[in-house]
Design an enzyme around this catalytic site. Structure first.
Site, PDB file in Angstrom:
ATOM      1  N   GLU A 138       9.266   2.664  32.911  1.00 39.60           N
ATOM      2  CA  GLU A 138       8.908   4.053  32.242  1.00 39.60           C
ATOM      3  C   GLU A 138       8.592   3.839  30.803  1.00 39.60           C
ATOM      4  O   GLU A 138       9.010   2.865  30.154  1.00 39.60           O
ATOM      5  CB  GLU A 138       9.768   5.293  32.602  1.00 39.60           C
ATOM      6  N   LYS A 140       9.317   4.157  26.757  1.00 36.35           N
ATOM      7  CA  LYS A 140      10.153   4.203  26.017  1.00 36.35           C
ATOM      8  C   LYS A 140       9.845   5.242  24.712  1.00 36.35           C
ATOM      9  O   LYS A 140       8.715   4.904  23.925  1.00 36.35           O
ATOM     10  CB  LYS A 140      10.475   3.078  25.208  1.00 36.35           C
ATOM     11  N   ASP A 142       9.467   7.522  21.693  1.00 33.37           N
ATOM     12  CA  ASP A 142       9.719   7.240  20.236  1.00 33.37           C
ATOM     13  C   ASP A 142      10.143   8.837  19.530  1.00 33.37           C
ATOM     14  O   ASP A 142       9.254   9.155  18.865  1.00 33.37           O
ATOM     15  CB  ASP A 142       8.408   6.743  19.368  1.00 33.37           C
ATOM     16  N   TYR A 251      15.574  11.450  31.392  1.00 41.90           N
ATOM     17  CA  TYR A 251      15.348  10.279  32.206  1.00 41.90           C
ATOM     18  C   TYR A 251      16.820   9.670  32.484  1.00 41.90           C
ATOM     19  O   TYR A 251      16.703   8.484  33.167  1.00 41.90           O
ATOM     20  CB  TYR A 251      14.461   9.166  31.463  1.00 41.90           C
ATOM     21  N   LYS A 354       9.491  -4.083  23.758  1.00 46.04           N
ATOM     22  CA  LYS A 354       9.003  -3.213  22.621  1.00 46.04           C
ATOM     23  C   LYS A 354       7.595  -3.642  22.405  1.00 46.04           C
ATOM     24  O   LYS A 354       7.050  -4.944  22.324  1.00 46.04           O
ATOM     25  CB  LYS A 354       9.863  -3.729  21.321  1.00 46.04           C
ATOM     26  N   CYS A 448      -6.460  16.997 -16.702  1.00 43.77           N
ATOM     27  CA  CYS A 448      -7.455  16.792 -15.357  1.00 43.77           C
ATOM     28  C   CYS A 448      -8.235  15.482 -15.517  1.00 43.77           C
ATOM     29  O   CYS A 448      -9.002  15.533 -16.458  1.00 43.77           O
ATOM     30  CB  CYS A 448      -8.183  18.127 -15.058  1.00 43.77           C
ATOM     31  N   CYS A 451     -12.093  17.518 -15.415  1.00 43.03           N
ATOM     32  CA  CYS A 451     -12.352  18.495 -16.481  1.00 43.03           C
ATOM     33  C   CYS A 451     -11.669  18.298 -17.704  1.00 43.03           C
ATOM     34  O   CYS A 451     -11.986  19.057 -18.671  1.00 43.03           O
ATOM     35  CB  CYS A 451     -12.529  19.850 -16.072  1.00 43.03           C
ATOM     36  N   CYS A 466      -4.698  21.448 -12.099  1.00 42.35           N
ATOM     37  CA  CYS A 466      -5.665  21.792 -13.139  1.00 42.35           C
ATOM     38  C   CYS A 466      -5.690  23.475 -12.805  1.00 42.35           C
ATOM     39  O   CYS A 466      -6.047  23.792 -11.685  1.00 42.35           O
ATOM     40  CB  CYS A 466      -6.694  20.863 -12.871  1.00 42.35           C
ATOM     41  N   CYS A 471     -13.144  24.313 -12.854  1.00 33.69           N
ATOM     42  CA  CYS A 471     -13.251  22.769 -12.933  1.00 33.69           C
ATOM     43  C   CYS A 471     -14.160  22.164 -11.915  1.00 33.69           C
ATOM     44  O   CYS A 471     -14.188  22.674 -10.547  1.00 33.69           O
ATOM     45  CB  CYS A 471     -11.787  22.269 -12.556  1.00 33.69           C
TER      46      CYS A 471
END
Ligand code: IVH
Length: 718
Positions: A138, A140, A142, A251, A354, A448, A451, A466, A471
């Site tokens: 089955e 694994k 994460d 599980y 894995k 910025c 501008c 900004c 701008c």
């Protein structure tokens, strides 16, 4: 878990409750009402969260939920821990209490290739003293491991893994996970107390949605769904946990005790049979209403088939809705498991295979600073291009100054990057031990980059901004947002074209979209008559978009799609917001002080008001059309309806009668005169045609029932 007949019965009962809810009070005792509503809610939670096949709309679920909540408030003595209302509301202490697991939570041995698996299989067969060892394979998952205890069918405790012997008591947070039933019929299998193990995960979709929310709020995104899941389980406020949309797969049964009440012989035999193998365990948990790797698991008779299955699964990894980092292979038969036993660290009857990591190391070459729609300046790391999980990555957002400090990132550093599924790549960490004195600190600009105006940072915020609304970078990003899919959805006006038109001076601001100089554009490369016609049509059609899309498109800070809908529903005309105080706004659903302040600020700005007035003069929809008609007409008076496709909850004739008894009219075809198209399964050309007419409201059967229920004095008789 529910038979066909039970499902049909539950659905019928649901519809009765949804349509004649109030009159139930007269005939049923409070206890009976509460019990029925709990059964219905449990059924619909299972359909939605475990079976993935909801039978009612979210609004309908909420209606039932509120009914139960209301009744329970009237009779607090009838509230029990397994009631669906008890998922919310309970709160945790600042620090979680530590609770001992009934049986220690062990880890798994790891394998990385076919050789490792062959070695493990050889040892297993030796110890089992037989060649006939069947394996159950089955995913694994994460995520974050959890342990749950049920007593007399009621969830009494949920804990984290902790150190394996004891974990943190996170029961209140666990109760926010809708695919974990608060009550599970273990007693049907003769079980009184049971401890079960599983993994809490965040689906890739929930993860991306959550990150979108963080981005909207100017917060750094989470690195991967695993961190998101384990972080969420430790949050102080269970209500916040609920917002994260977590999921759980179970599980393993680590312990159970038998109940005193004897089972009938047939049930007893069934329970014994299930409790003999891993495969049976998964089945039992599934029957009790849990999500298990039922579909993904496979039982095979030899290690060659194990190798083939895990390799095949690794190929499909990206197609799964959640993250997995490998597969777990378990000896299927419990008698053999016992023979193999365990070390102090892991069971000998299981091993993890894995998958290849989706991390890579590369060089951080430099940092560019990008200016977004709200003026936020985001540093973007430019990387030596590297392939991670099949995708070449050459730049990654590194969010803000604090993030850079936290991760101690420097130009020239070697960094580990990770790409989890379809998720945006992240820098996991830098490797300071590889520095050679050529690395330099990242300098944040004071002005910025577009501008050149001075950047500001608000107190308590991580982001430099900004604040020059003119701008160029911000103007372009605002236009891009305004036309985007979830806003005004002007398909033919893509990002590249907006930038091009802006540079050429053909498009200066949002109203400019509605007087683009098409004669000039027609002379440009890549613009034929057809594409210009389409562009013109798409722009014209967008004028009919409903108010909530326009509000979302304005790009008011902290106002996402959902808030935009709430706002649109709260007024008759968008400029009504100029009359609303922060206190008024705070009364709206899910509008807190930060959002309310931002909205008030937006509508206090004369330039924004001028923008809205210009848009109205151009013919855009600034009124809340739905609200207007509802207010004038009361029920469905004067509204035209058409049903298409196969309805599953009502007969076509019943549905039409409902419309008429509420003052609405049935029409025979899709045209501009149609107000509402109700769509059942396998709808065809009518739906396609209706989609092209912006004024038609398209809704599902469930939504239709809710509408009737909300508006109508007369109702469905079941
Ligand atoms: S079985 C004694 N099955 O992986 C039973 N574990 O690296 C041991 N995990 O702590 C666990 N998916 O949190 C098992 N299908 C699965 C799993 C799984 C994920 C996690 C679990 C465990 C860790 C070990």
């Amino acid at each position: 878990m529910y038979t066909h007949e039970q499902t049909a019965h539950m659905q019928q009962l649901t519809l009765q409750w949804l349509t004649i809810a109030d009159s139930h009070n007269a005939t049923l005792t409070a206890m009976a009402q509460i019990q029925t509503l709990r059964r219905l809610l449990q059924f619909h939670e299972h359909r939605y969260y475990v079976a993935n096949q909801p039978l009612i709309s979210d609004t309908q679920y909420d209606t039932l939920y509120h009914l139960l909540d209301k009744t329970e408030q009237q009779y607090p003595e009838l509230v029990t821990a397994d009631s669906p209302t008890q998922r919310v509301g309970s709160s945790l202490n600042a620090a979680f209490e530590t609770k001992q697991h009934l049986v220690p939570m062990l880890s798994l041995e790891n394998s990385y290739n076919a050789d490792d698996l062959n070695d493990w299989d050889r040892k297993a067969r030796e110890m089992a003293a037989t060649d006939a060892v069947a394996y159950c394979i089955e995913p694994k998952f994460d995520g974050a491991s959890i342990s749950l205890i049920y007593e007399n069918d009621v969830l009494v405790r949920g804990t984290t893994r902790g150190d394996g012997v004891a974990g943190e008591d996170i029961t209140a947070n666990i109760k926010q996970i809708k695919s974990i039933p608060l009550r599970a019929p273990f007693s049907d299998y003769g079980i009184q107390q049971i401890e079960i193990r599983g993994e809490v995960v965040m689906t890739k979709q929930a993860f991306e949605q959550y990150n979108q929310l963080l981005i909207q709020q100017g917060l750094p995104v989470l690195a991967n769904p695993r961190n998101a899941a384990s972080g969420s389980l430790r949050m102080k406020d269970p209500k916040e946990v609920a917002k994260r949309n977590l999921d759980a797969f179970l599980y393993h049964i680590s312990y159970y005790s038998k109940s005193d009440a004897p089972l009938v012989e047939e049930a007893n035999q069934r329970a014994q049979e299930l409790l003999r193998s891993h495969e049976g365990t998964l089945e039992l948990l599934w029957l009790c209403g849990f999500r298990t790797p039922q579909k993904e698991k496979k039982v095979v008779g030899n290690i060659q088939s194990v190798v083939a299955y895990v390799q095949q699964f690794e190929q499909q990894r990206d197609d799964l809705p959640y993250e997995i980092d490998g597969m777990v292979i378990k000896v299927n038969n419990f008698a053999l498991q016992e023979k193999l036993g365990m070390t102090s660290h892991h069971p000998r009857w299981a091993i993890a295979f894995k998958f290849k990591a989706r991390q890579a190391t590369t060089q951080l070459l430099g940092v560019e600073f990008q200016v977004g729609r709200t003026g936020a300046v985001t540093p973007v790391a430019k990387l030596q291009p590297v392939s991670v999980g099949g995708v070449t990555v050459s730049s990654i957002s590194i969010h803000n100054e604090e993030y850079i400090k936290e991760k101690d990132l420097r130009i020239g550093d070697t960094v580990i990057i990770e790409r989890a599924g379809d998720v945006i790549p992240q820098i996991v960490q830098s490797l300071p031990e590889l520095r050679n004195h050529t690395q330099t600190h990242i300098q944040f600009p004071t002005n910025c980059p577009v501008c050149n105006s001075t950047l500001y940072k608000e107190e308590g915020e991580a982001v430099w901004r900004c604040i020059n609304a003119e701008c160029a970078a911000q103007v372009v990003e605002r236009i891009i947002h305004f036309v985007s899919k979830d806003a005004m959805d002007i398909k033919n006006l893509g990002e590249a074209n907006i930038k091009k038109f802006f540079e050429l001076g053909l498009l200066k601001d949002i109203p400019g979209i509605y007087h683009l100089p098409f004669t000039a554009i027609a002379t440009m490369d890549g613009f034929g008559k057809k594409s210009i016609d389409n562009l013109q049509l798409a722009i014209e059609a967008s004028k009919q978009q409903p108010l909530h899309r326009l509000i979302y498109g304005l790009g008011i800070r902290f106002v996402g799609e959902t808030t935009a809908k709430t706002l649109a529903n709260a007024v008759n005309h968008v400029l009504d917001f100029t009359q609303k105080s922060i206190d008024d706004l705070l009364l709206l659903d899910d509008v807190g002080i930060k959002v309310a302040t931002s909205i008030a600020h937006f509508f206090a700005n004369a330039q924004n008001i001028a923008l809205l007035q210009q848009l109205e003069a151009l013919g855009l929809q600034l009124r809340n059309v739905k609200k207007d008609t509802a207010m004038e007409a009361g029920a469905l008076n004067g509204q035209t309806f058409l049903f298409t496709g196969t309805l599953s909850l009502l007969k076509r004739s019943e549905a039409e009668a409902l419309v008429e008894s509420n003052g609405g009219k049935i029409v025979s075809g899709v045209s501009a005169k149609l107000n509402v198209l109700v769509v059942g399964a396998d709808a065809g050309s009518k739906l396609e045609k209706a989609k092209k007419i912006n004024t038609i409201h398209i809704m599902s059967e469930a939504e239709f029932l809710t509408l009737i229920q909300n508006q109508s004095p007369s109702h469905v008789t079941a």
